[in-house]
Scaffold this motif. Structure first.
Motif, short mmCIF file in Angstrom:
data_model
loop_
_atom_site.label_atom_id
_atom_site.label_comp_id
_atom_site.label_asym_id
_atom_site.label_seq_id
_atom_site.Cartn_x
_atom_site.Cartn_y
_atom_site.Cartn_z
N ARG A 115 0.86 -1.18 0.00
CA ARG A 115 0.00 0.00 0.00
C ARG A 115 0.89 1.22 0.00
NH1 ARG A 115 -2.77 3.43 4.09
NH2 ARG A 115 -4.83 3.90 3.23
N ILE A 116 0.65 2.11 -0.94
CA ILE A 116 1.37 3.39 -0.96
C ILE A 116 0.33 4.50 -0.93
CG2 ILE A 116 3.39 2.47 -2.14
CD1 ILE A 116 2.34 3.87 -4.69
N GLU A 117 0.69 5.62 -0.35
CA GLU A 117 -0.24 6.74 -0.25
C GLU A 117 0.52 8.05 -0.39
OE1 GLU A 117 -4.07 8.10 2.45
OE2 GLU A 117 -2.88 6.37 3.03
N PRO A 118 0.83 8.43 -1.64
CA PRO A 118 1.51 9.71 -1.84
C PRO A 118 0.66 10.86 -1.31
CG PRO A 118 1.50 8.41 -3.86
CD PRO A 118 0.58 7.74 -2.89
N ALA A 119 1.30 11.88 -0.79
CA ALA A 119 0.59 13.03 -0.23
C ALA A 119 -0.45 13.55 -1.22
CB ALA A 119 1.58 14.14 0.12
N GLY A 120 -1.65 13.78 -0.73
CA GLY A 120 -2.72 14.32 -1.55
C GLY A 120 -3.37 13.32 -2.49
N SER A 121 -3.05 12.05 -2.34
CA SER A 121 -3.57 11.02 -3.23
C SER A 121 -4.22 9.92 -2.41
CB SER A 121 -2.41 10.43 -4.06
OG SER A 121 -2.84 9.36 -4.85
N PRO A 122 -5.25 9.28 -2.95
CA PRO A 122 -5.81 8.13 -2.23
C PRO A 122 -4.81 6.98 -2.21
CG PRO A 122 -6.87 8.39 -4.37
CD PRO A 122 -5.95 9.56 -4.19
N ALA A 123 -5.02 6.06 -1.32
CA ALA A 123 -4.16 4.88 -1.24
C ALA A 123 -4.19 4.12 -2.55
CB ALA A 123 -4.62 3.98 -0.10
N ARG A 124 -3.04 3.58 -2.89
CA ARG A 124 -2.91 2.75 -4.07
C ARG A 124 -2.19 1.48 -3.67
NH1 ARG A 124 -2.55 6.24 -9.28
NH2 ARG A 124 -3.46 8.19 -8.56
N TYR A 125 -2.39 0.44 -4.46
CA TYR A 125 -1.83 -0.87 -4.15
C TYR A 125 -1.06 -1.40 -5.34
CZ TYR A 125 -4.81 -0.68 -0.08
OH TYR A 125 -5.39 -0.30 1.10
N GLY A 154 -0.80 12.79 -11.52
CA GLY A 154 -0.82 11.77 -10.47
C GLY A 154 -0.26 10.43 -10.88
N GLU A 155 0.25 10.30 -12.11
CA GLU A 155 0.85 9.04 -12.55
C GLU A 155 1.98 8.65 -11.59
OE1 GLU A 155 3.49 7.18 -16.17
OE2 GLU A 155 2.35 8.99 -16.56
N ILE A 156 2.09 7.35 -11.33
CA ILE A 156 3.12 6.83 -10.43
C ILE A 156 3.94 5.79 -11.17
CG2 ILE A 156 3.60 5.60 -8.28
CD1 ILE A 156 0.94 6.67 -7.20
N ALA A 157 5.25 5.86 -11.00
CA ALA A 157 6.14 4.86 -11.59
C ALA A 157 7.10 4.36 -10.51
CB ALA A 157 6.91 5.45 -12.76
N ASP A 158 7.57 3.13 -10.68
CA ASP A 158 8.55 2.56 -9.75
C ASP A 158 9.94 3.10 -10.04
OD1 ASP A 158 6.61 0.97 -8.54
OD2 ASP A 158 7.01 -0.74 -9.82
N VAL A 159 10.72 3.26 -8.97
CA VAL A 159 12.11 3.68 -9.07
C VAL A 159 12.91 2.76 -8.16
CG1 VAL A 159 13.76 5.54 -8.63
CG2 VAL A 159 11.44 6.10 -9.42
N ASP A 160 13.91 2.09 -8.73
CA ASP A 160 14.76 1.25 -7.91
C ASP A 160 15.58 2.11 -6.96
OD1 ASP A 160 13.88 -1.15 -9.02
OD2 ASP A 160 15.33 -1.02 -10.65
N CYS A 161 16.04 1.53 -5.86
CA CYS A 161 16.85 2.24 -4.89
C CYS A 161 18.02 2.90 -5.61
CB CYS A 161 17.33 1.28 -3.80
SG CYS A 161 17.82 2.13 -2.31
N ALA A 162 18.33 4.14 -5.26
CA ALA A 162 19.24 4.99 -6.03
C ALA A 162 20.62 4.39 -6.28
CB ALA A 162 19.38 6.34 -5.35
#
Length: 142
Positions: free
Chosen positions: A68-78, A95-103
């Motif tokens: 579960r992720i919940e970016p500020a100002g956005s509803p929860a996403r799974y 509001g698009e979300i993309a994955d980012v591997d650890c830096a």
């Protein structure tokens, strides 16, 4: 036995049609809001309540089968991507979300300067910016 059934049983969860359907929806990828998950589950099952989907998502998250992720100002996403300490980039425009591997390195974000005695096992980092489509819209508006 299907992979979904094996996953559920391996985490001590009962195998139910709603749980299998939610796992299938999440496995298709993305960072989905509950309404979208519910819509897709209803395409697979005769009927399922929104509350049942919330209950399934809670059970899957507690069992480590969804995140579960919940970016500020956005509803929860799974999402189904779990256990690898990845992060997210969120578009401020759409509001698009993309994955980012650890830096860099071996999860450097898991070694805070001060841990206050906590044993840290996950870091939640969110990068913010504009996606390519919103950048193009912004350029067109200028």
């Amino acid at each position: 036995m299907s992979t979904g059934e094996e996953l559920l049983r391996s985490r001590g969860l009962r195998v139910t049609r709603p749980r299998l359907a939610v796992l299938d929806v999440l496995a298709a990828g993305g960072h989905l809001e509950v309404d979208e998950i519910t819509r897709r589950v209803r395409e697979r099952l005769d009927s399922v309540s929104t509350q049942a989907v919330y209950d399934v998502l809670g059970a899957l998250s507690r069992a480590g089968l969804s995140r579960r992720i919940e970016p500020a100002g956005s509803p929860a996403r799974y999402e189904a991507r779990v256990g690898d300490n990845h992060h997210h980039v969120v578009c401020r425009g759409c509001g698009e979300i993309a994955d980012v591997d650890c830096a860099t390195g071996d999860a450097p974000c898991l070694d805070p300067n001060v841990s206050h005695g906590f044993e840290v096992d996950e870091a939640e980092v969110t990068f913010w910016g504009l996606c390519p489509a919103c950048q193009a819209r912004r350029s067109a508006d200028d």
